[in-house]
Design a protein around this motif. Structure first.
Motif, PDB file in Angstrom:
ATOM      1  N   VAL A  10       0.858  -1.182   0.000  1.00  0.00           N
ATOM      2  CA  VAL A  10       0.000   0.000   0.000  1.00  0.00           C
ATOM      3  C   VAL A  10       0.895   1.234   0.000  1.00  0.00           C
ATOM      4  CG1 VAL A  10      -1.829   1.249   1.193  1.00  0.00           C
ATOM      5  CG2 VAL A  10      -1.766  -1.260   1.298  1.00  0.00           C
ATOM      6  N   VAL A  11       0.637   2.130  -0.947  1.00  0.00           N
ATOM      7  CA  VAL A  11       1.386   3.385  -1.034  1.00  0.00           C
ATOM      8  C   VAL A  11       0.412   4.527  -0.781  1.00  0.00           C
ATOM      9  CG1 VAL A  11       2.819   4.880  -2.469  1.00  0.00           C
ATOM     10  CG2 VAL A  11       2.968   2.380  -2.729  1.00  0.00           C
ATOM     11  N   PHE A  12       0.721   5.323   0.218  1.00  0.00           N
ATOM     12  CA  PHE A  12      -0.099   6.485   0.556  1.00  0.00           C
ATOM     13  C   PHE A  12       0.517   7.696  -0.127  1.00  0.00           C
ATOM     14  CE2 PHE A  12      -0.678   3.424   3.934  1.00  0.00           C
ATOM     15  CZ  PHE A  12      -2.052   3.371   4.026  1.00  0.00           C
ATOM     16  N   GLY A  13      -0.216   8.256  -1.089  1.00  0.00           N
ATOM     17  CA  GLY A  13       0.257   9.390  -1.860  1.00  0.00           C
ATOM     18  C   GLY A  13       0.592   8.973  -3.283  1.00  0.00           C
ATOM     19  N   PHE A  14       0.484   9.937  -4.197  1.00  0.00           N
ATOM     20  CA  PHE A  14       0.862   9.676  -5.583  1.00  0.00           C
ATOM     21  C   PHE A  14       1.423  10.931  -6.236  1.00  0.00           C
ATOM     22  CE2 PHE A  14      -0.103   8.623 -10.137  1.00  0.00           C
ATOM     23  CZ  PHE A  14       0.768   7.552 -10.214  1.00  0.00           C
ATOM     24  N   VAL A  34      -2.712   2.227  -4.326  1.00  0.00           N
ATOM     25  CA  VAL A  34      -2.411   3.627  -4.021  1.00  0.00           C
ATOM     26  C   VAL A  34      -3.614   4.233  -3.317  1.00  0.00           C
ATOM     27  CG1 VAL A  34      -2.054   5.921  -5.026  1.00  0.00           C
ATOM     28  CG2 VAL A  34      -0.775   3.966  -5.893  1.00  0.00           C
ATOM     29  N   VAL A  35      -3.343   4.944  -2.221  1.00  0.00           N
ATOM     30  CA  VAL A  35      -4.371   5.686  -1.497  1.00  0.00           C
ATOM     31  C   VAL A  35      -4.017   7.163  -1.588  1.00  0.00           C
ATOM     32  CG1 VAL A  35      -5.435   6.127   0.751  1.00  0.00           C
ATOM     33  CG2 VAL A  35      -4.779   3.788   0.109  1.00  0.00           C
ATOM     34  N   ASP A  36      -4.921   7.949  -2.163  1.00  0.00           N
ATOM     35  CA  ASP A  36      -4.696   9.382  -2.302  1.00  0.00           C
ATOM     36  C   ASP A  36      -6.056  10.039  -2.509  1.00  0.00           C
ATOM     37  OD1 ASP A  36      -2.049  11.281  -3.499  1.00  0.00           O
ATOM     38  OD2 ASP A  36      -4.096  12.025  -3.568  1.00  0.00           O
ATOM     39  N   PRO A  37      -6.311  11.152  -1.841  1.00  0.00           N
ATOM     40  CA  PRO A  37      -7.622  11.786  -1.993  1.00  0.00           C
ATOM     41  C   PRO A  37      -7.765  12.638  -3.251  1.00  0.00           C
ATOM     42  CG  PRO A  37      -6.305  13.022  -0.442  1.00  0.00           C
ATOM     43  CD  PRO A  37      -5.499  11.802  -0.824  1.00  0.00           C
ATOM     44  N   GLU A  38      -6.667  12.964  -3.911  1.00  0.00           N
ATOM     45  CA  GLU A  38      -6.724  13.964  -4.973  1.00  0.00           C
ATOM     46  C   GLU A  38      -6.023  13.519  -6.244  1.00  0.00           C
ATOM     47  OE1 GLU A  38      -4.873  17.217  -3.023  1.00  0.00           O
ATOM     48  OE2 GLU A  38      -6.570  17.582  -1.713  1.00  0.00           O
ATOM     49  N   SER A  61      -7.753   7.623   7.713  1.00  0.00           N
ATOM     50  CA  SER A  61      -9.102   7.102   7.922  1.00  0.00           C
ATOM     51  C   SER A  61      -9.058   5.602   8.190  1.00  0.00           C
ATOM     52  CB  SER A  61      -9.952   7.374   6.674  1.00  0.00           C
ATOM     53  OG  SER A  61     -11.117   6.580   6.686  1.00  0.00           O
ATOM     54  N   LEU A  62      -9.607   5.191   9.317  1.00  0.00           N
ATOM     55  CA  LEU A  62      -9.646   3.774   9.649  1.00  0.00           C
ATOM     56  C   LEU A  62     -10.423   2.990   8.596  1.00  0.00           C
ATOM     57  CD1 LEU A  62      -8.844   1.571  11.621  1.00  0.00           C
ATOM     58  CD2 LEU A  62     -10.888   2.071  12.947  1.00  0.00           C
ATOM     59  N   ASP A  63     -11.489   3.572   8.075  1.00  0.00           N
ATOM     60  CA  ASP A  63     -12.265   2.902   7.016  1.00  0.00           C
ATOM     61  C   ASP A  63     -11.402   2.627   5.786  1.00  0.00           C
ATOM     62  OD1 ASP A  63     -14.563   2.890   8.557  1.00  0.00           O
ATOM     63  OD2 ASP A  63     -15.368   4.714   7.660  1.00  0.00           O
ATOM     64  N   VAL A  64     -10.599   3.601   5.400  1.00  0.00           N
ATOM     65  CA  VAL A  64      -9.721   3.428   4.239  1.00  0.00           C
ATOM     66  C   VAL A  64      -8.661   2.380   4.532  1.00  0.00           C
ATOM     67  CG1 VAL A  64      -7.980   4.567   2.790  1.00  0.00           C
ATOM     68  CG2 VAL A  64     -10.139   5.725   3.298  1.00  0.00           C
ATOM     69  N   LEU A  65      -8.071   2.432   5.705  1.00  0.00           N
ATOM     70  CA  LEU A  65      -7.046   1.447   6.068  1.00  0.00           C
ATOM     71  C   LEU A  65      -7.611   0.030   6.047  1.00  0.00           C
ATOM     72  CD1 LEU A  65      -5.236   3.325   8.970  1.00  0.00           C
ATOM     73  CD2 LEU A  65      -4.487   3.067   6.598  1.00  0.00           C
ATOM     74  N   GLN A  66      -8.837  -0.125   6.487  1.00  0.00           N
ATOM     75  CA  GLN A  66      -9.472  -1.437   6.440  1.00  0.00           C
ATOM     76  C   GLN A  66      -9.827  -1.829   5.008  1.00  0.00           C
ATOM     77  OE1 GLN A  66     -12.610  -0.736   9.291  1.00  0.00           O
ATOM     78  NE2 GLN A  66     -11.375  -1.525  10.988  1.00  0.00           N
ATOM     79  N   GLN A  67     -10.266  -0.876   4.215  1.00  0.00           N
ATOM     80  CA  GLN A  67     -10.626  -1.147   2.823  1.00  0.00           C
ATOM     81  C   GLN A  67      -9.434  -1.699   2.039  1.00  0.00           C
ATOM     82  OE1 GLN A  67     -12.303   2.242   0.796  1.00  0.00           O
ATOM     83  NE2 GLN A  67     -12.347   1.208  -1.176  1.00  0.00           N
ATOM     84  N   VAL A  68      -8.247  -1.175   2.291  1.00  0.00           N
ATOM     85  CA  VAL A  68      -7.052  -1.643   1.577  1.00  0.00           C
ATOM     86  C   VAL A  68      -6.360  -2.788   2.307  1.00  0.00           C
ATOM     87  CG1 VAL A  68      -6.695   0.567   0.430  1.00  0.00           C
ATOM     88  CG2 VAL A  68      -5.497   0.093   2.574  1.00  0.00           C
ATOM     89  N   ASP A  69      -6.954  -3.235   3.411  1.00  0.00           N
ATOM     90  CA  ASP A  69      -6.437  -4.354   4.203  1.00  0.00           C
ATOM     91  C   ASP A  69      -4.967  -4.155   4.566  1.00  0.00           C
ATOM     92  OD1 ASP A  69      -6.612  -6.747   5.587  1.00  0.00           O
ATOM     93  OD2 ASP A  69      -6.198  -7.979   3.819  1.00  0.00           O
ATOM     94  N   VAL A  70      -4.657  -2.954   5.023  1.00  0.00           N
ATOM     95  CA  VAL A  70      -3.268  -2.616   5.333  1.00  0.00           C
ATOM     96  C   VAL A  70      -2.699  -3.499   6.439  1.00  0.00           C
ATOM     97  CG1 VAL A  70      -3.670  -0.797   7.051  1.00  0.00           C
ATOM     98  CG2 VAL A  70      -1.674  -0.671   5.549  1.00  0.00           C
ATOM     99  N   ILE A  89      -0.167   8.440   9.543  1.00  0.00           N
ATOM    100  CA  ILE A  89      -0.543   7.213   8.842  1.00  0.00           C
ATOM    101  C   ILE A  89       0.292   6.042   9.359  1.00  0.00           C
ATOM    102  CG2 ILE A  89      -0.572   6.033   6.615  1.00  0.00           C
ATOM    103  CD1 ILE A  89      -1.062   8.858   5.346  1.00  0.00           C
ATOM    104  N   ALA A  90       1.588   6.243   9.499  1.00  0.00           N
ATOM    105  CA  ALA A  90       2.466   5.167   9.974  1.00  0.00           C
ATOM    106  C   ALA A  90       2.068   4.687  11.366  1.00  0.00           C
ATOM    107  CB  ALA A  90       3.922   5.643   9.972  1.00  0.00           C
ATOM    108  N   LEU A  91       1.732   5.608  12.237  1.00  0.00           N
ATOM    109  CA  LEU A  91       1.312   5.224  13.589  1.00  0.00           C
ATOM    110  C   LEU A  91       0.006   4.433  13.562  1.00  0.00           C
ATOM    111  CD1 LEU A  91       2.216   8.487  15.525  1.00  0.00           C
ATOM    112  CD2 LEU A  91       3.374   6.262  15.691  1.00  0.00           C
ATOM    113  N   LEU A  92      -0.921   4.835  12.710  1.00  0.00           N
ATOM    114  CA  LEU A  92      -2.187   4.100  12.593  1.00  0.00           C
ATOM    115  C   LEU A  92      -1.961   2.703  12.023  1.00  0.00           C
ATOM    116  CD1 LEU A  92      -4.471   6.977  11.296  1.00  0.00           C
ATOM    117  CD2 LEU A  92      -4.636   5.831  13.517  1.00  0.00           C
TER     118      LEU A  92
END
Length: 120
Positions: A10-14, A34-38, A61-70, A89-92
């Protein structure tokens, strides 16, 4: 305990370096998300060309983290353009799993230096 770890990354940001990371990972990893809002239409086309999955949202977002099964990912790369967001994000991710390998981009040398003692 690592038998439950998946093969996706999982990569946060693009933006910036994250884009280059995704391009390289797409060549060698079984699955990249990839997880990115924009992400705009041209960036979305790039992800499709790379064969990379995309989730619109924030890594805090916990929902997003669960959606990508991080929690079951092989690795999570926190590479947004915001150091504090990357740390959050890293701490979550770490709260969800002690097994996931973490890479955190730090562009502010002062922040990175301040965290050096707790990250090694």
């Amino acid at each position: 305990m690592t038998e439950n770890v998946g093969q996706h990354i999982v990569v946060f940001g693009f933006k910036g370096v994250a884009r280059r990371i995704v391009k390289q990972l797409a060549k060698v990893a079984d699955r990249v998300v990839v997880v990115d809002p924009e992400i705009g239409p041209s960036e979305r086309e790039t992800l499709l060309r790379y064969g990379v999955d995309y989730v619109a949202g924030y890594g805090q977002s916990l929902d997003v983290l669960q959606q990508v099964d991080v929690a079951h990912a092989a690795a999570a790369i926190c590479a947004t353009n915001d150091d504090l967001r990357n740390i959050e994000i890293a701490l979550l991710v770490r709260e969800l799993s002690a097994e996931v390998r973490l890479v955190v981009q730090m562009t502010n040398g002062n922040v990175g230096h301040a965290l050096q003692g707790v990250t090694q």
